[in-house]
Design an enzyme around this catalytic site. Structure first.
Site, PDB file in Angstrom:
ATOM      1  N   TYR A  15       3.570   6.888   9.666  1.00  0.00           N
ATOM      2  CA  TYR A  15       2.792   5.702   9.304  1.00  0.00           C
ATOM      3  C   TYR A  15       3.677   4.627   8.665  1.00  0.00           C
ATOM      4  CZ  TYR A  15      -1.445   3.095   8.220  1.00  0.00           C
ATOM      5  OH  TYR A  15      -2.421   2.128   8.188  1.00  0.00           O
ATOM      6  N   PRO A  17      -4.685   0.643  18.739  1.00  0.00           N
ATOM      7  CA  PRO A  17      -4.447   0.073  17.401  1.00  0.00           C
ATOM      8  C   PRO A  17      -4.472   1.078  16.250  1.00  0.00           C
ATOM      9  CG  PRO A  17      -6.636  -0.507  18.204  1.00  0.00           C
ATOM     10  CD  PRO A  17      -5.925   0.147  19.341  1.00  0.00           C
ATOM     11  N   LYS A  48       0.709   0.210  15.096  1.00  0.00           N
ATOM     12  CA  LYS A  48       2.134   0.224  15.461  1.00  0.00           C
ATOM     13  C   LYS A  48       2.571  -0.948  16.346  1.00  0.00           C
ATOM     14  CE  LYS A  48       3.498   3.706  13.163  1.00  0.00           C
ATOM     15  NZ  LYS A  48       3.873   3.201  11.828  1.00  0.00           N
ATOM     16  N   HIS A 103       0.846  -1.203   0.000  1.00  0.00           N
ATOM     17  CA  HIS A 103       0.000   0.000   0.000  1.00  0.00           C
ATOM     18  C   HIS A 103       0.875   1.244   0.000  1.00  0.00           C
ATOM     19  CE1 HIS A 103      -4.168  -1.637   1.310  1.00  0.00           C
ATOM     20  NE2 HIS A 103      -3.553  -2.469   0.486  1.00  0.00           N
ATOM     21  N   TYR A 159      -9.503   5.537   7.030  1.00  0.00           N
ATOM     22  CA  TYR A 159      -9.691   5.920   8.428  1.00  0.00           C
ATOM     23  C   TYR A 159     -10.772   7.005   8.440  1.00  0.00           C
ATOM     24  CZ  TYR A 159      -5.319   3.535   9.718  1.00  0.00           C
ATOM     25  OH  TYR A 159      -4.341   2.606   9.939  1.00  0.00           O
TER      26      TYR A 159
HETATM   27  C1  PHB Z   1      -6.066  -4.066  10.573  1.00  0.00           C
HETATM   28  O1  PHB Z   1      -6.169  -4.320   9.353  1.00  0.00           O
HETATM   29  O2  PHB Z   1      -6.341  -4.905  11.432  1.00  0.00           O
HETATM   30  C2  PHB Z   1      -5.639  -2.703  10.988  1.00  0.00           C
HETATM   31  C3  PHB Z   1      -5.178  -1.819  10.039  1.00  0.00           C
HETATM   32  C4  PHB Z   1      -4.808  -0.548  10.414  1.00  0.00           C
HETATM   33  C5  PHB Z   1      -4.890  -0.162  11.730  1.00  0.00           C
HETATM   34  C6  PHB Z   1      -5.330  -1.059  12.690  1.00  0.00           C
HETATM   35  C7  PHB Z   1      -5.709  -2.340  12.323  1.00  0.00           C
HETATM   36  O3  PHB Z   1      -4.553   1.094  12.072  1.00  0.00           O
END
Ligand code: PHB
Ligand code: APR
Length: 391
Positions: free
Chosen positions: A385, A293, A297, A72, A201
């Site tokens: 990120y 989460p 990280k 990505h 997000y």
């Molecule tokens: C996930 O795909 O589980 C995931 C992805 C990004 C995040 C948290 C969890 O910030």
């Protein structure tokens, strides 16, 4: 029993450490409380920083990830009914992340350890640590109904947040920092195509939502909920309705629903324990720190700790140098605190807080507007990120 490094915990930290040490010719025994099936079945986050990808490759476990993982080069932020892309490629000089489930990383690491003939004792009970301040620490435990003692040169505490290793450090030495958030994430997996090629997000007045994935045919989705949420109150349709509303617009309409599985509620906390060393015990991963989460990280921080620890142990055995071991805690903590800051910031930016005032909402929206309108602001998000550099 005797080994060079006794590793407590067969999560990603413990398994990756064992593999990196094996590559250096250093012998380890891994003690894990749970069964292999349990460890390999746990569903956790799924975004690997570029540095984590490179480390897994160096450990010899990158093949399946390269084949099945999804590269990505950006993410999307959604707020006020619109979506904005953060272009990692352009903002970080070509860096990217890999979407590949932690569950798969764990399986790959277990396979590699088995192939290398490494010893992992699953269902090891009542592990206790002794003589950590002396030259010959020992671990006692029960396995298959018998008591055992394992002596070693060093102990790696890779046993997660609820493990025994951090608790083996005297409380007058250990300093802890903690923030518990007043919300949680309700997560599901679903065999439906992701709504977008990249992660979204979303900040919404109803609460945060995240549209992630595990493959082109499997979605991983989360919605902000309360920490004591009862899963029985959340039939699939209610979750999908909420996901649709929080994304809004055409994306919301395009969201394909299907049966949800692996429904779970993840509490959110920030936590750091310092120092990460006591005598011959070294903590790594969730044993020493937890991040919420948002930003994914957790696994990446664990991998970074283990990278430093493996290098320091290799220097001890190969060159008789202990300066890297002595610097371990400080080296790790500098980067950990930056990732703590980032995870806390991204969480604060996107979630609804119970005490939220109209002022708080306007500040969140102003910050999102700034982030998506300023190259300088977007760059700080992007470089955190994809992962800050190692020392
Ligand atoms: C996930 O795909 O589980 C995931 C992805 C990004 C995040 C948290 C969890 O910030
Ligand atoms: N004895 C032996 N093993 C133990 C003990 C104990 N007393 N206590 C815990 N364990 C085991 C757990 O069963 C688990 O398998 O230690 C392992 C710790 O694994 P994780 O919790 O996955 O922690 P870590 O390997 O540091 O991985 C960090 O996992 O929790 C996520 O978000 C986190 O992605 C990050 C990653």
């Amino acid at each position: 029993m005797r080994t060079q490094i006794a590793i407590v915990g067969a999560g990603p930290s413990g398994l990756l450490l064992s593999q990196l040490l094996h590559k250096q010719g250093i012998e380890t025994v891994v003690l894990e409380r749970r069964s292999q099936a349990y460890v390999e079945g746990r569903i956790r986050a799924g975004v690997l920083e570029q540095g984590t990808v490179e480390l897994l490759e160096a450990a010899g476990v990158g093949d399946r990830m390269r084949r099945e993982g999804l590269l990505h080069r950006g993410i999307e932020l959604s707020f006020e009914g619109r979506r904005h892309r953060i272009d990692f490629d352009a903002l970080t000089g070509g860096k990217s992340v890999m979407v590949y489930g932690q569950t798969e990383v764990t399986k790959d690491l277990n396979r590699a350890r088995q192939a290398a003939g490494g010893q992992t004792l699953f269902e090891a009970e009542d592990v206790s640590l002794h003589d950590l301040e002396g030259a010959a620490p020992r671990l006692r435990f029960r396995h298959q109904g018998r008591d055992h003692e394992l002596s070693c040169d060093f102990v790696a505490g890779c046993d997660g947040f609820h493990g025994v290793c951090r608790r083996s450090i005297p409380s007058e030495i250990l300093k802890t920092y903690e923030r518990v958030y007043p919300f949680a994430w309700l997560g599901i997996l679903s065999d439906t195509p992701p709504v977008s090629e990249e992660l979204i997000y979303a900040r919404h007045d109803r609460g945060f939502a995240l549209y992630s994935m595990r493959s082109p045919t499997r979605s991983r989705l989360y919605i902000q909920c309360s920490p004591d949420e009862n899963l029985e109150d959340w039939p699939d349709e209610r979750i999908w309705d909420e996901l649709r509303l929080r994304l809004g617009g055409e994306g919301g309409e395009a969201l394909q629903s299907g049966p949800a599985f692996e429904k779970s509620v993840t509490p959110m906390r920030s936590f750091v324990a310092e120092p990460m060393r006591f005598g011959r015990l070294f903590l790594a991963g969730d044993a020493a720190h937890i991040v919420p989460p948002t930003g994914a990280k957790g696994l990446n921080l664990a991998a970074a700790d283990v990278r430093v620890l493996a290098g320091a142990l290799a220097a001890h055995y190969a060159e008789g140098r202990d300066d890297l071991l002595d610097a371990y805690s400080e080296t790790c903590l500098r980067r950990i605190w930056k990732a703590q800051r980032f995870s806390w910031w991204l969480t604060s930016l996107l979630h609804r807080f119970p005490e939220d005032s109209p002022f708080g909402k306007r500040v969140q929206l102003a910050e999102l507007d700034y982030l998506t309108g300023s190259t300088a602001a977007a760059t700080t998000l992007a470089e955190n990120y994809v992962g800050l550099p190692f020392e």
